[in-house]
Write a protein that holds these residues in place. Structure first.
Motif, PDB file in Angstrom:
ATOM      1  N   PRO A  59       2.734   6.149 -13.123  1.00 42.55           N
ATOM      2  CA  PRO A  59       3.957   5.866 -13.886  1.00 42.55           C
ATOM      3  C   PRO A  59       4.273   4.388 -14.102  1.00 42.55           C
ATOM      4  N   THR A  60       3.803   3.501 -13.242  1.00 43.91           N
ATOM      5  CA  THR A  60       4.083   2.069 -13.447  1.00 43.91           C
ATOM      6  C   THR A  60       2.813   1.274 -13.153  1.00 43.91           C
ATOM      7  N   LEU A  61       2.829   0.018 -13.567  1.00 43.50           N
ATOM      8  CA  LEU A  61       1.674  -0.850 -13.305  1.00 43.50           C
ATOM      9  C   LEU A  61       1.458  -1.008 -11.798  1.00 43.50           C
ATOM     10  N   LYS A  62       2.576  -1.142 -11.066  1.00 45.50           N
ATOM     11  CA  LYS A  62       2.473  -1.300  -9.607  1.00 45.50           C
ATOM     12  C   LYS A  62       1.793  -0.077  -8.966  1.00 45.50           C
ATOM     13  N   ARG A  63       2.250   1.122  -9.355  1.00 43.93           N
ATOM     14  CA  ARG A  63       1.654   2.347  -8.781  1.00 43.93           C
ATOM     15  C   ARG A  63       0.189   2.489  -9.185  1.00 43.93           C
ATOM     16  N   LYS A  64      -0.124   2.040 -10.379  1.00 46.32           N
ATOM     17  CA  LYS A  64      -1.515   2.129 -10.841  1.00 46.32           C
ATOM     18  C   LYS A  64      -2.407   1.194 -10.010  1.00 46.32           C
ATOM     19  N   TRP A 117       2.099  14.017 -10.723  1.00 47.48           N
ATOM     20  CA  TRP A 117       2.105  12.713 -10.058  1.00 47.48           C
ATOM     21  C   TRP A 117       2.533  12.848  -8.587  1.00 47.48           C
ATOM     22  N   SER A 167       5.948   6.365  -1.767  1.00 39.68           N
ATOM     23  CA  SER A 167       6.082   6.829  -3.148  1.00 39.68           C
ATOM     24  C   SER A 167       6.944   8.101  -3.210  1.00 39.68           C
TER      25      SER A 167
END
Ligand code: FAQ
Length: 312
Positions: A59-64, A117, A167
């Motif tokens: 869902p976000t760049l950080k989580r990716k 997710w 998370s």
């Protein structure tokens, strides 16, 4: 002579000594370790697939970025473990062949699908949590190359567990009702398979007695499962999710949680090759191997040319 070697080996095991790759060891000890370590390595590599499924949809760049790093760590764990297994006299090609032809096992847990997710956080919390519970005692395994690999792996695994739990906490504390329901649904689906990861009950575990005797296993399947359940109950409370087991309750006398009966027929079916994703997982590994053939051939041809040049 063989008997003296055997006696000396037994004495070292009894004294809690570590066995190194070059030391004499009984053939059955070597085979047992090769089986366990190579299956552990395969689990890491196959274990990249369920999570890899969500890298493009994080869902976000950080989580990716976190998920990419985690999946890369798992690749690294597989490589340390293959290297540890190679010290026992098998080649990586032989081990991979055993995986690809279905002769070697890998953890049952990676034959379940990652539908949302929330599955990614749940894998971190429960699957990595179970993996750590099982692996910390292996840091004291009598076979030193495996024990050493396990120390680093456990450190990275702890980070994986924390990111997963973190998370899920974010979703439970700041998420919409739909996101919270997604977490609960993921926990409902992963709970039972996670507690199956520890392997069959002690009285149905053919390898346990000998592996405990040799100090390959330090804590039994059922004991580790119990410790995991006890820890997870508290973590579930903090998260605000329920565990899908109506019989789960504190037993004051045992100072541990009682829990419902595990469906062992499901477990045996999954490790027998007939779980929800077995074909897909093995198919992906075989395809990756076949697609990589040209790289192996090119590397060999290159090495061959260098050899000829040196000789000339
Ligand atoms: N799945 O006699 P036992 C990870 C087999 S964590 C499949 O009790 P043993 C990190 C067993 O091999 C997962 N097969 O056997 C990660 C044996 O069959 P065999 C990997 C299972 O060896 C997280 C038969 O049943 N961790 O990868 C399972 O004494 C997230 C009878 O069982 C390890 O491999 C199972 N769950 O005890 C990565 C830890 N359970 O071989 C990505 C090291 C049992 O005779 C994402 N391994 N079997 O044909 C061990 O500690 C042990 O091997 C046990 C099994 C405890 C798994």
């Amino acid at each position: 002579d063989e008997m003296r070697l055997q006696e000396r080996f037994d004495a070292r095991i009894d004294a809690g000594d570590f066995i190194e790759a070059k030391d004499w060891m009984p053939e059955h000890y070597r085979k047992t370790l090769l089986r366990q370590i190579s299956q552990h390595a395969h689990s890491e590599i196959v274990g990249m697939l369920p999570e890899g499924n969500w890298i493009t949809r994080a869902p976000t760049l950080k989580r990716k970025a976190i998920l990419l790093a985690k999946v890369q760590d798992e690749g690294g764990h597989g490589l340390y473990l293959y290297a540890a297994a190679e010290t026992l006299g098998s080649s990586r090609d032989q081990m991979l062949d055993a995986l690809h032809t279905g002769k070697a096992k890998y953890s049952s847990i990676f034959n379940y699908p990652t539908l949302t997710w929330a599955d990614i956080g749940t894998i971190g919390w429960l699957v990595d949590g179970a993996a750590i519970m099982n692996q910390v005692p292996i840091c004291r395994c009598s076979y030193a190359p495996y024990a050493r690999a396990m120390i680093r792996i456990c450190r990275e695994e702890s980070f994986h567990q924390r990111q997963g739990y973190g998370s899920l906490l974010t979703m439970m504390q700041h998420g919409t009702p739909e996101q919270k329901a997604m977490v609960q649904d993921a926990v409902d689906r992963w709970w039972w398979p996670s507690i199956m990861m520890f392997g069959p009950p002690d009285d149905q575990s053919p390898n346990s007695a000998q592996s405990m005797r040799w100090g390959i296993k330090r804590v039994s399947n059922d004991e580790l499962r119990q410790k995991f359940v006890d820890a997870a109950v508290e973590q579930a409370k903090v998260l605000g999710v329920t565990l899908p087991d109506p019989e789960l309750k504190w037993n004051d006398e045992r100072q541990a949680h009682d829990f419902g009966a595990i469906d062992w027929s499901e477990f045996w079916r999954v490790i027998g090759g007939d779980g929800p994703c077995n074909r897909e997982r093995l198919g992906a590994r075989v395809k990756a191997w076949e697609d990589g053939a040209w790289v192996r051939e090119a590397a060999l041809a290159h090495a061959g040319k260098h050899q000829t040049m040196k000789e000339a």
